[in-house]
Write an enzyme that holds these catalytic residues in place. Structure first.
Site, PDB file in Angstrom:
ATOM      1  N   HIS A 230       0.846  -1.194   0.000  1.00 37.75           N
ATOM      2  CA  HIS A 230       0.000   0.000   0.000  1.00 37.75           C
ATOM      3  C   HIS A 230       0.881   1.244   0.000  1.00 37.75           C
ATOM      4  O   HIS A 230       2.107   1.150  -0.081  1.00 37.75           O
ATOM      5  CB  HIS A 230      -1.017  -0.020   1.144  1.00 37.75           C
ATOM      6  CG  HIS A 230      -0.421  -0.010   2.520  1.00 37.75           C
ATOM      7  ND1 HIS A 230       0.280   1.058   3.020  1.00 37.75           N
ATOM      8  CD2 HIS A 230      -0.428  -0.947   3.501  1.00 37.75           C
ATOM      9  CE1 HIS A 230       0.670   0.789   4.248  1.00 37.75           C
ATOM     10  NE2 HIS A 230       0.261  -0.436   4.563  1.00 37.75           N
TER      11      HIS A 230
ATOM     12  N   HIS B 113       4.101   1.575   2.120  1.00 35.53           N
ATOM     13  CA  HIS B 113       5.308   0.898   1.619  1.00 35.53           C
ATOM     14  C   HIS B 113       5.915   1.695   0.459  1.00 35.53           C
ATOM     15  O   HIS B 113       7.127   1.831   0.344  1.00 35.53           O
ATOM     16  CB  HIS B 113       4.973  -0.513   1.132  1.00 35.53           C
ATOM     17  CG  HIS B 113       4.265  -1.364   2.144  1.00 35.53           C
ATOM     18  ND1 HIS B 113       3.032  -1.921   1.918  1.00 35.53           N
ATOM     19  CD2 HIS B 113       4.616  -1.722   3.406  1.00 35.53           C
ATOM     20  CE1 HIS B 113       2.645  -2.605   2.988  1.00 35.53           C
ATOM     21  NE2 HIS B 113       3.590  -2.492   3.910  1.00 35.53           N
TER      22      HIS B 113
ATOM     23  N   CYS C 224       2.140 -10.265  20.335  1.00 34.91           N
ATOM     24  CA  CYS C 224       1.286  -9.849  19.219  1.00 34.91           C
ATOM     25  C   CYS C 224       1.745 -10.570  17.961  1.00 34.91           C
ATOM     26  O   CYS C 224       2.835 -10.313  17.465  1.00 34.91           O
ATOM     27  CB  CYS C 224       1.327  -8.336  18.982  1.00 34.91           C
ATOM     28  SG  CYS C 224       0.421  -7.891  17.463  1.00 34.91           S
TER      29      CYS C 224
ATOM     30  N   CYS D  17       2.668  -8.168  14.994  1.00 34.38           N
ATOM     31  CA  CYS D  17       3.976  -7.516  15.099  1.00 34.38           C
ATOM     32  C   CYS D  17       5.086  -8.559  15.130  1.00 34.38           C
ATOM     33  O   CYS D  17       6.245  -8.232  14.927  1.00 34.38           O
ATOM     34  CB  CYS D  17       4.118  -6.719  16.394  1.00 34.38           C
ATOM     35  SG  CYS D  17       3.047  -5.314  16.560  1.00 34.38           S
TER      36      CYS D  17
ATOM     37  N   CYS E  67      -2.743  -4.730  21.512  1.00 33.88           N
ATOM     38  CA  CYS E  67      -1.548  -4.238  20.842  1.00 33.88           C
ATOM     39  C   CYS E  67      -1.771  -2.769  20.476  1.00 33.88           C
ATOM     40  O   CYS E  67      -2.795  -2.435  19.878  1.00 33.88           O
ATOM     41  CB  CYS E  67      -1.290  -5.047  19.571  1.00 33.88           C
ATOM     42  SG  CYS E  67      -0.085  -4.258  18.490  1.00 33.88           S
TER      43      CYS E  67
ATOM     44  N   HIS F   8      -1.888  -2.762  16.418  1.00 33.71           N
ATOM     45  CA  HIS F   8      -2.907  -3.519  15.684  1.00 33.71           C
ATOM     46  C   HIS F   8      -4.260  -3.580  16.384  1.00 33.71           C
ATOM     47  O   HIS F   8      -5.227  -4.087  15.810  1.00 33.71           O
ATOM     48  CB  HIS F   8      -2.394  -4.929  15.376  1.00 33.71           C
ATOM     49  CG  HIS F   8      -1.212  -4.910  14.454  1.00 33.71           C
ATOM     50  ND1 HIS F   8       0.091  -5.007  14.893  1.00 33.71           N
ATOM     51  CD2 HIS F   8      -1.139  -4.736  13.111  1.00 33.71           C
ATOM     52  CE1 HIS F   8       0.903  -4.916  13.862  1.00 33.71           C
ATOM     53  NE2 HIS F   8       0.194  -4.751  12.771  1.00 33.71           N
TER      54      HIS F   8
ATOM     55  N   LYS G 214      -3.186   5.972  11.256  1.00 38.91           N
ATOM     56  CA  LYS G 214      -2.114   5.394  10.463  1.00 38.91           C
ATOM     57  C   LYS G 214      -2.732   4.529   9.367  1.00 38.91           C
ATOM     58  O   LYS G 214      -3.659   3.778   9.599  1.00 38.91           O
ATOM     59  CB  LYS G 214      -1.217   4.515  11.337  1.00 38.91           C
ATOM     60  CG  LYS G 214      -0.065   3.925  10.543  1.00 38.91           C
ATOM     61  CD  LYS G 214       0.675   2.845  11.298  1.00 38.91           C
ATOM     62  CE  LYS G 214       1.708   2.193  10.387  1.00 38.91           C
ATOM     63  NZ  LYS G 214       2.092   0.871  10.822  1.00 38.91           N
TER      64      LYS G 214
ATOM     65  N   LYS H 110      -3.064  -1.881   6.280  1.00 38.00           N
ATOM     66  CA  LYS H 110      -3.977  -2.847   5.691  1.00 38.00           C
ATOM     67  C   LYS H 110      -4.981  -3.325   6.741  1.00 38.00           C
ATOM     68  O   LYS H 110      -6.175  -3.418   6.475  1.00 38.00           O
ATOM     69  CB  LYS H 110      -3.160  -4.021   5.155  1.00 38.00           C
ATOM     70  CG  LYS H 110      -3.956  -4.981   4.321  1.00 38.00           C
ATOM     71  CD  LYS H 110      -4.258  -4.404   2.948  1.00 38.00           C
ATOM     72  CE  LYS H 110      -5.267  -5.288   2.239  1.00 38.00           C
ATOM     73  NZ  LYS H 110      -5.759  -4.681   1.022  1.00 38.00           N
TER      74      LYS H 110
HETATM   75  N1  MSP Z   1       9.035  -6.790   7.885  1.00 36.68           N
HETATM   76  C1  MSP Z   1       9.153  -5.714   8.789  1.00 36.68           C
HETATM   77  C2  MSP Z   1      10.420  -4.906   8.552  1.00 36.68           C
HETATM   78  C3  MSP Z   1      11.694  -5.683   8.608  1.00 36.68           C
HETATM   79  S1  MSP Z   1      13.061  -4.681   8.202  1.00 36.68           S
HETATM   80  C4  MSP Z   1      14.387  -5.601   8.597  1.00 36.68           C
HETATM   81  C5  MSP Z   1       7.957  -4.788   8.634  1.00 36.68           C
HETATM   82  N2  MSP Z   1       7.285  -4.873   7.480  1.00 36.68           N
HETATM   83  S2  MSP Z   1       6.023  -3.978   7.086  1.00 36.68           S
HETATM   84  O1  MSP Z   1       5.517  -4.531   5.868  1.00 36.68           O
HETATM   85  O2  MSP Z   1       5.121  -3.859   8.167  1.00 36.68           O
HETATM   86  O3  MSP Z   1       6.608  -2.568   6.726  1.00 36.68           O
HETATM   87  C6  MSP Z   1       6.776  -1.571   7.695  1.00 36.68           C
HETATM   88  C7  MSP Z   1       7.333  -0.351   7.012  1.00 36.68           C
HETATM   89  O4  MSP Z   1       6.478   0.022   5.917  1.00 36.68           O
HETATM   90  C8  MSP Z   1       7.407   0.890   7.878  1.00 36.68           C
HETATM   91  O5  MSP Z   1       8.543   0.935   8.699  1.00 36.68           O
HETATM   92  C9  MSP Z   1       7.432   1.951   6.798  1.00 36.68           C
HETATM   93  O6  MSP Z   1       8.685   1.983   6.187  1.00 36.68           O
HETATM   94  C10 MSP Z   1       6.403   1.434   5.820  1.00 36.68           C
HETATM   95  N3  MSP Z   1       5.053   1.847   6.171  1.00 36.68           N
HETATM   96  C11 MSP Z   1       3.970   1.029   6.347  1.00 36.68           C
HETATM   97  N4  MSP Z   1       2.882   1.796   6.598  1.00 36.68           N
HETATM   98  C12 MSP Z   1       3.204   3.095   6.605  1.00 36.68           C
HETATM   99  C13 MSP Z   1       2.523   4.314   6.816  1.00 36.68           C
HETATM  100  N5  MSP Z   1       1.218   4.370   7.017  1.00 36.68           N
HETATM  101  N6  MSP Z   1       3.247   5.452   6.815  1.00 36.68           N
HETATM  102  C14 MSP Z   1       4.588   5.467   6.617  1.00 36.68           C
HETATM  103  N7  MSP Z   1       5.266   4.340   6.406  1.00 36.68           N
HETATM  104  C15 MSP Z   1       4.610   3.130   6.351  1.00 36.68           C
HETATM  105  O7  MSP Z   1       7.719  -4.024   9.530  1.00 36.68           O
END
Ligand code: MSP
Length: 505
Positions: free
Chosen positions: A17, A20, A125, A128, A142, A145, A294, A297
């Site tokens: 989304h 990312h 969680c 997480c 959590c 979440h 925030k 998904k």
């Molecule tokens: N898999 C772990 C990260 C491991 S790194 C060694 C993870 N994955 S995640 O799919 O949840 O991605 C988290 C990251 O996605 C956040 O740290 C950020 O970079 C990005 N974001 C996800 N949602 C976001 C927002 N709503 N706003 C800004 N960044 C976002 O955690």
């Protein structure tokens, strides 16, 4: 100089989304900019495929975790390509070379005495993939979440994080800029100052993970496997070549604040335990919010980056995200805000500047850019601009760099208003003045477009091609630089968008 930039590796249990896309674009802007400076760049992104979140999602869907990973990893790869990211490699933690490298490094950590067997009990969680402390829970839920957490206990291998209390304190004292922005540095530091407890390194109730080499009943806790991606990728990203020497330690890991603790506390300790150098810097940005929540998904409030790109184009998305939200803080985005910036800034301020200017050069000078000396006051407004943009991006201030550049976009528009070339064109005595103005505005657009190139690669490349500017390096982004030839036709850079086709919120 080597410049190694990373994004987090994204969980394959959800679909990509805008959140990312946001981090991926930020890292891409840095990578492209550093390449323009002639640096030796490596840009890594990828997917995090092991662990509980993926295993659980697969179970819900009735597929194996590997099937789920194989289905969703390509979607992230596609997202990365669609946002225009120029990553040098895409790591998947299910890659066998990654698995082998993780085992080798964590065996070393074990052999150096940093691992022991113990009993883990805590609030877990599964989304997480992390245990929460009593203080972090919100009504037993959590904090991220919002799901109710159960108390779990399990025999685990532990990583002796507590043994790195002093080395981490030293790292923080010696390198105040190692976590940016400063508020995140302070947050990480105060977490360390409260005293570190050892952390679980393995899980025995799970099979979807990297097997612990010294105990077949365990797999490594997903975060250890995941963090190591930044290091392992360099060992196999290029066949027959090991890039570790060239790019380790990483220059900057970019991520949002949700995963600060893992990167700012556990990661450097793990590297120290493996006797490896720690990265130079972490940059922690905020959350993109939709209506103050925030975007995620699990909360269901996401802008689909693919739809936004279909409607406004990839350059507009890249621009909007860093224009609307100061990089580092939280900020709200919305389809309405996007459309407004598209129209007022991209179409009117930049797109029209380009089309008006090229039309005037065509009309008044048969398409040949006059070779004139720039006037002092406009040149002064561009003085030091490239240096300031470099400074801002060295500090990972992506939106600050964009603001520096955009002030010059506005300055050029204002200059056209002030000098009124259409009036000069009517005055037979004002030929030289008109030459100067046309030269200056084209020259200003050249400088701006080079510096904007990492933000909006397509539109800027089209404009630079139309004015015959071939050198896209930062060194060429100096006002009064190279002599320009003639201008070519240019289709509107940011054409009008049909209202009905807005992206769904
Ligand atoms: N898999 C772990 C990260 C491991 S790194 C060694 C993870 N994955 S995640 O799919 O949840 O991605 C988290 C990251 O996605 C956040 O740290 C950020 O970079 C990005 N974001 C996800 N949602 C976001 C927002 N709503 N706003 C800004 N960044 C976002 O955690």
């Amino acid at each position: 100089m080597a410049y190694y930039v990373t994004t987090p590796i994204y969980y394959v249990n959800a679909e990509p989304h805008l959140g990312h896309a946001y981090t991926t674009i930020a890292a891409d802007i840095l990578a492209r900019h550093m390449r323009q400076r002639g640096e030796d760049v490596f840009f890594l992104t990828g997917t995090d495929e092991h662990g509980e979140p993926v295993a659980q999602a697969a179970e819900r869907l009735g597929v194996t975790p590997r099937e789920l990973a194989d289905r969703n990893a390509p979607r992230f790869r596609e997202m990365v390509a669609r946002v225009g990211a120029t990553n040098d490699f895409f790591i998947r933690t299910s890659d066998e070379q990654h698995v082998a490298a993780v085992q080798e490094i964590l065996q070393r950590v074990h052999d150096r005495g940093h691992v022991y067997m113990g009993l883990y009990e805590g609030w877990y969680c599964p989304r997480c993939a992390d245990f929460k402390t009593e203080g972090e829970l919100l009504d037993g839920r959590c904090p991220i979440h919002k799901i109710e957490l159960a108390r779990e206990s399990e025999e685990n291998y532990f990583f002796r994080l507590s043994a790195f209390q002093e080395p981490l304190e030293r790292l923080y004292s010696e390198r105040p800029g190692w976590v940016l922005p400063e508020s995140r540095y302070n947050e990480a530091r105060s977490f360390i100052d409260q005293g570190l407890s050892d952390v679980s390194l393995s899980r025995s109730s799970l099979t979807w993970g990297v097997p612990v080499p010294w105990d077949a009943d365990h797999v490594f806790y997903v975060w250890f496997d995941a963090l190591l991606n930044y290091y392992t990728a360099l060992t196999y990203a290029r066949e027959g070549e090991d890039l570790t020497e060239r790019f380790w330690p990483a220059t900057v890991h970019v991520m949002a604040k949700d995963i600060l603790k893992f990167h700012a506390v556990i990661w450097p300790a793990l590297l120290m335990a493996a006797d490896l150098p720690v990265p130079e810097r972490l940059f922690i940005h905020g959350y993109l919010l939709m209506e103050e929540e925030k975007m995620s998904k699990s909360l269901g409030n996401v802008i689909d980056p693919f739809e936004a790109i279909d409607v406004f184009g990839v350059d507009a998305l890249r621009f909007y995200l860093f224009r609307e939200v100061a990089f580092g803080g939280d900020g709200s985005v919305s389809p309405e805000g996007f459309e407004t910036r598209y129209t007022t800034e991209l179409a009117n301020e930049y797109g029209n500047l380009a089309s008006r200017t090229l039309a005037m050069v065509a009309r008044y000078r048969d398409g040949a850019v006059p070779d004139a000396a720039p006037q002092a006051d406009l040149a002064a407004d561009f003085d030091g601009l490239a240096e300031r943009v470099c400074e801002r991006l060295d500090a990972v201030d992506v939106s600050g760099a964009l603001e520096e550049i955009w002030r010059r976009v506005r300055r050029l528009n204002q200059w056209i208003q002030e000098t009124a070339p259409w009036r000069l064109a009517k005055d037979p005595e004002a030929g030289e003045q008109l030459d100067a103005v046309l030269y200056e505005v084209v020259e200003g657009m050249r400088v701006i477009s080079i510096l904007l190139h990492p933000f909006m690669p397509d539109a800027t490349a089209r404009l630079l091609a139309a004015i015959g500017a071939e050198d896209h390096s930062v060194a060429a982004a100096r006002f009064g630089g190279e002599p320009l030839g003639s201008v070519a036709d240019l289709q509107p850079l940011f054409p009008r968008v049909e209202r009905e086709a807005q992206p769904a919120a």
